[in-house]
Design a protein around this motif. Structure first.
Motif, PDB file in Angstrom:
ATOM      1  N   GLU A   1      42.850 -31.447  50.743  1.00 19.10           N
ATOM      2  CA  GLU A   1      43.560 -32.094  49.634  1.00 19.10           C
ATOM      3  C   GLU A   1      45.060 -32.011  49.867  1.00 19.10           C
ATOM      4  OE1 GLU A   1      43.824 -31.557  44.848  1.00 19.10           O
ATOM      5  OE2 GLU A   1      41.889 -31.197  45.789  1.00 19.10           O
ATOM      6  N   THR A   2      45.716 -33.151  49.791  1.00 21.13           N
ATOM      7  CA  THR A   2      47.177 -33.181  49.952  1.00 21.13           C
ATOM      8  C   THR A   2      47.818 -33.544  48.615  1.00 21.13           C
ATOM      9  OG1 THR A   2      47.131 -35.488  50.625  1.00 21.13           O
ATOM     10  CG2 THR A   2      46.959 -33.869  52.377  1.00 21.13           C
TER      11      THR A   2
ATOM     12  N   MET B   1      55.822 -31.860  47.034  1.00 25.72           N
ATOM     13  CA  MET B   1      55.780 -32.859  48.106  1.00 25.72           C
ATOM     14  C   MET B   1      56.261 -34.225  47.610  1.00 25.72           C
ATOM     15  SD  MET B   1      54.749 -31.836  51.112  1.00 25.72           S
ATOM     16  CE  MET B   1      53.943 -30.478  51.906  1.00 25.72           C
TER      17      MET B   1
ATOM     18  N   PRO C   1      57.389 -31.244  53.852  1.00 26.75           N
ATOM     19  CA  PRO C   1      56.605 -30.788  55.002  1.00 26.75           C
ATOM     20  C   PRO C   1      57.253 -29.632  55.756  1.00 26.75           C
ATOM     21  CG  PRO C   1      56.676 -33.173  54.957  1.00 26.75           C
ATOM     22  CD  PRO C   1      57.615 -32.700  53.891  1.00 26.75           C
TER      23      PRO C   1
ATOM     24  N   TRP D   1      56.416 -26.584  53.955  1.00 26.39           N
ATOM     25  CA  TRP D   1      54.996 -26.270  54.178  1.00 26.39           C
ATOM     26  C   TRP D   1      54.792 -25.660  55.569  1.00 26.39           C
ATOM     27  CZ3 TRP D   1      51.596 -29.103  57.588  1.00 26.39           C
ATOM     28  CH2 TRP D   1      50.279 -28.615  57.577  1.00 26.39           C
TER      29      TRP D   1
ATOM     30  N   ILE E   1      46.528 -24.696  52.960  1.00 27.31           N
ATOM     31  CA  ILE E   1      45.879 -26.010  52.999  1.00 27.31           C
ATOM     32  C   ILE E   1      44.667 -25.911  52.069  1.00 27.31           C
ATOM     33  CG2 ILE E   1      44.707 -27.713  54.443  1.00 27.31           C
ATOM     34  CD1 ILE E   1      46.241 -26.487  56.849  1.00 27.31           C
TER      35      ILE E   1
ATOM     36  N   ARG F   1      42.865 -37.147  49.611  1.00 26.05           N
ATOM     37  CA  ARG F   1      41.958 -36.257  50.353  1.00 26.05           C
ATOM     38  C   ARG F   1      41.638 -36.812  51.733  1.00 26.05           C
ATOM     39  NH1 ARG F   1      37.592 -34.032  45.868  1.00 26.05           N
ATOM     40  NH2 ARG F   1      39.125 -32.949  44.582  1.00 26.05           N
TER      41      ARG F   1
ATOM     42  N   GLU G   1      52.492 -24.953  49.383  1.00 25.95           N
ATOM     43  CA  GLU G   1      51.174 -25.441  49.795  1.00 25.95           C
ATOM     44  C   GLU G   1      51.258 -26.921  50.176  1.00 25.95           C
ATOM     45  OE1 GLU G   1      48.567 -24.895  46.500  1.00 25.95           O
ATOM     46  OE2 GLU G   1      48.979 -22.762  46.319  1.00 25.95           O
ATOM     47  N   LEU G   2      50.264 -27.354  50.955  1.00 25.22           N
ATOM     48  CA  LEU G   2      50.220 -28.774  51.337  1.00 25.22           C
ATOM     49  C   LEU G   2      49.988 -29.664  50.118  1.00 25.22           C
ATOM     50  CD1 LEU G   2      50.206 -30.762  53.752  1.00 25.22           C
ATOM     51  CD2 LEU G   2      47.752 -30.449  53.880  1.00 25.22           C
ATOM     52  N   ALA G   3      49.236 -29.155  49.152  1.00 26.84           N
ATOM     53  CA  ALA G   3      48.920 -29.945  47.959  1.00 26.84           C
ATOM     54  C   ALA G   3      49.932 -29.719  46.838  1.00 26.84           C
ATOM     55  CB  ALA G   3      47.514 -29.589  47.479  1.00 26.84           C
TER      56      ALA G   3
END
Lengths: 102, 187
Positions: free
Chosen positions: B91-92, A36, A21, A24, B134, B97, A30-32
């Protein structure tokens, strides 16, 4: 292992979990991103490697060689005493007597 | 013996780093994932997103404002009302989601196969600004046809105190990880 593996696993996991995080938030990933969930695993591996390597602290080979083989006292206490106990001053002798009289 | 142990530890570390590098190199791909639908959205700052916008392009949008949108399912027109549904979600990692908006709200039916208008939005205050991408995925289902599109967005602004706190906590955890390399007494 010479180090602290449980600390390594817990702290390494938290380190990886927080690093994702943070990267990010600073716009690095990226968050996705798969990082992570990869980073916590890498953190655990890093913690275990640190515990196995244990580069910090005094090595056991640094201890004096003429130490007795069987030591009944707890190691922490004996180490503390040997490091902190001051040398006993001479209580008697002609020199000390002369100094006090003059 | 010690050399062999170090060698194996280094090979594990090297393998992990390779895995990281391979995972971080995500290929650029088109926005539309599924279906023949087309659409566009224009934000207050002049940025326009269409179905052709690649995922490799991060679209920076204002945290709040109006968005002019248009969409076409390319279905033949009909005189009868028919059910439809759709949603947009964030979407993480691990494919989890978080929904942002669902339509129609309230639930209903429509004759339209294309639509346009203006939608007013506002990102919650807790959503950090100025971050990495994001991924937003939108899905629309009508007459058995499913359209799915995705694009990467980021909110304008600075991450602020949240990023500073995250760095501090990460540093503490990193220091604790290094502390695991402290020799235990008697070892």
């Amino acid at each position: 292992m010479k180090g602290r593996p449980i600390l390594g696993v817990v702290a390494g996991f938290l380190f990886g979990l927080l690093l994702g995080p943070t990267l990010w938030l600073w716009g690095v990933i990226e968050l996705a991103s798969p990082l992570m969930w990869i980073l916590p695993i890498v953190g655990i591996v890093l913690g275990l490697l640190m515990a196995a390597w244990a580069p910090f602290g005094m090595d056991s080979t640094d201890e004096p060689a003429d130490e007795p083989a069987v030591d009944t006292a707890p190691p922490a206490r004996s180490d503390a005493l040997s490091e902190t106990a001051p040398e006993a001053p001479p209580t008697s002798g002609p020199d000390s007597k002369d100094e006090s009289s003059s | 013996m010690r050399k062999r142990r170090r060698l194996s530890a280094l090979s594990v570390l090297g393998g992990t780093v390779l895995l990281m590098v391979a995972a971080s190199a995500a290929p650029a791909s088109a926005e539309v994932i599924q279906g023949p639908c087309t659409g566009s959205a224009t934000f207050d700052n002049g940025v326009t997103v269409t179905e052709a916008t690649p995922l490799s392009q991060v679209v920076v949008i204002p945290p709040e404002g109006d968005v002019d949108y248009s969409g076409d399912t390319h279905l033949p027109p009909t005189d009868e009302e028919e059910p439809f549904s759709g949603s947009a979600s964030i979407e993480t990692a691990l494919g989890v989601r978080a929904p942002i908006v669902n339509w129609p709200e309230p639930p209903g039916e429509t004759k339209l196969t294309q639509s346009s208008g203006t939608y007013t939005y506002e990102a919650p205050a807790w959503v950090p600004r100025g971050t990495g991408a994001i991924k937003v995925t939108a899905t629309h289902t009508q007459r058995g046809q499913v359209c799915t599109a995705a694009f990467n967005v980021a909110l304008e602004g600075d991450p602020g105190t949240q990023a500073a706190v995250a760095v501090g906590l990460t540093a503490v955890a990193g220091a604790a990880t290094l502390a695991a390399g402290t020799k235990r007494k008697g070892k």
